[in-house]
Design a protein around this motif. Structure first.
Motif, short mmCIF file in Angstrom:
data_model
loop_
_atom_site.label_atom_id
_atom_site.label_comp_id
_atom_site.label_asym_id
_atom_site.label_seq_id
_atom_site.Cartn_x
_atom_site.Cartn_y
_atom_site.Cartn_z
N THR A 98 0.83 -1.21 0.00
CA THR A 98 0.00 0.00 0.00
C THR A 98 0.87 1.26 0.00
O THR A 98 0.36 2.35 -0.26
N TYR A 99 2.16 1.10 0.27
CA TYR A 99 3.05 2.25 0.39
C TYR A 99 4.10 2.36 -0.72
O TYR A 99 4.57 3.46 -1.01
N ASP A 157 6.92 7.69 3.03
CA ASP A 157 6.07 6.49 2.98
C ASP A 157 6.86 5.27 2.52
O ASP A 157 6.51 4.13 2.84
N THR A 158 7.91 5.52 1.77
CA THR A 158 8.75 4.43 1.29
C THR A 158 9.39 3.69 2.46
O THR A 158 9.55 2.46 2.41
N GLY A 161 6.61 1.34 3.91
CA GLY A 161 6.40 0.19 3.02
C GLY A 161 7.58 -0.75 3.02
O GLY A 161 7.41 -1.97 3.10
#
Length: 303
Positions: A98-99, A157-158, A161
């Motif tokens: 999702t990320y 966000d990486t 994830g």
């Protein structure tokens, strides 16, 4: 056992097909997310559609005798490894997707052979050769190259994830290390079927407690993708890979497995319009080279 050229080529073809199908999972999950479905929901659909196949396998192989005594605690270990190896690893993977990009997910997930070696060293005291140490260092260097550049482009966000995908690789590697002594007792088919059934139950419980999605309220595209993930990215490739390893040996399959990240990158480019920079693609090649060195540098065994 003598191996003909025709058998070898056929085994390679089956292995490549299996790896490409496995690689398509991340792409189809990302496509499903476009319909605003949560990670646990698409994982539930994957398990729902997979479950009948594994129940049939468990039934067909129920009387298989491996010549070893199976104790009650062995069944308890199957429950544990089904929870860790197929439920947790899959859930962490789906959340991570999702990320981050599908292509980057496959590159990070491809680290699990190095985690297996490290776990074997710390818990089973198995030595690590200098070549393996160099290969592991090379592999993580490739991850840093691909990951660092993605952070610069996509933001923090990486990190989230990447963390979940790394957890997925670690839990799956833990399953491989811990279940090695159980598979000879049950046989590959029976063990895999039992572990998958346990995983399905865990996902069903998780969904019933945590999810607020209506199981019958998704768009038809989500159900189609769930079915495709279950059949074409889970059940079928698991048998293709097993057949390939039997025909060409695990060492040769390690080379074939290098197709995985590349096929994901190509599929993600075609179906998701994802693009890797030249630097990230170089990082992916470094990871593949390192994993192949790790996988091939093993003690010689009679196949």
């Amino acid at each position: 056992m003598k191996q003909t050229t025709k058998t070898f080529i056929y085994g390679i073809a089956l292995g490549i097909l299996g790896i490409v199908l496995f690689s398509s999972k991340a792409v189809m999950v990302k496509l499903a997310y476009q319909y605003k479905v949560h990670a646990i929901s698409i994982l539930l659909l994957r398990m729902l559609f997979s479950l009948p196949f594994y129940i049939i396998i468990a039934y067909l192989y129920r009387n298989q005798n491996t010549g070893t005594t199976v104790k009650n605690k062995d069944y308890a270990w199957i429950v544990f490894f089904g929870f860790v190896g197929y439920y947790l690893a899959s859930y962490f993977d789906f959340v991570g997707l999702t990320y981050i990009k599908a292509s980057l997910e496959r590159i990070i997930l491809f680290l699990y052979p190095t985690v297996v070696i490290l776990l074997n060293r710390f818990f089973l005291k198995q030595p690590i050769t200098k070549i393996q140490m160099g290969a592991i260092a090379l592999t993580y260097l490739g991850i840093v190259i691909a990951f660092w550049h993605e952070v610069a482009m996509s933001g923090n966000d990486t990190y989230i994830g990447g963390f979940f995908i790394l957890l997925s690789a670690i839990t799956y590697a833990s399953y491989l290390v811990g279940s090695g002594w159980l598979i000879p007792k049950f046989g590959v088919m029976k063990f895999t079927a039992y572990a998958m059934i346990i995983s399905c139950v865990c996902v069903f419980v998780h969904y019933s407690i945590m999810s607020h999605d209506d199981l019958f309220g998704f768009s038809w595209e989500v159900y189609v993708l769930g079915f495709l993930i279950a059949v074409f990215a889970t059940v079928i490739p698991s048998f293709l890979v097993s057949a390939s390893i039997k025909m060409i040996s695990s060492s040769n399959f390690a080379i074939v497995a290098g197709v995985g990240p590349i096929s994901t990158i190509i599929l993600a480019s075609v179906f998701l319009s994802e693009k890797l920079t030249i630097l990230q693609f170089f990082g992916a090649l470094v990871v593949i080279a390192g994993i192949m060195l790790v996988s091939l540098n093993k003690p010689k065994v009679k196949e």
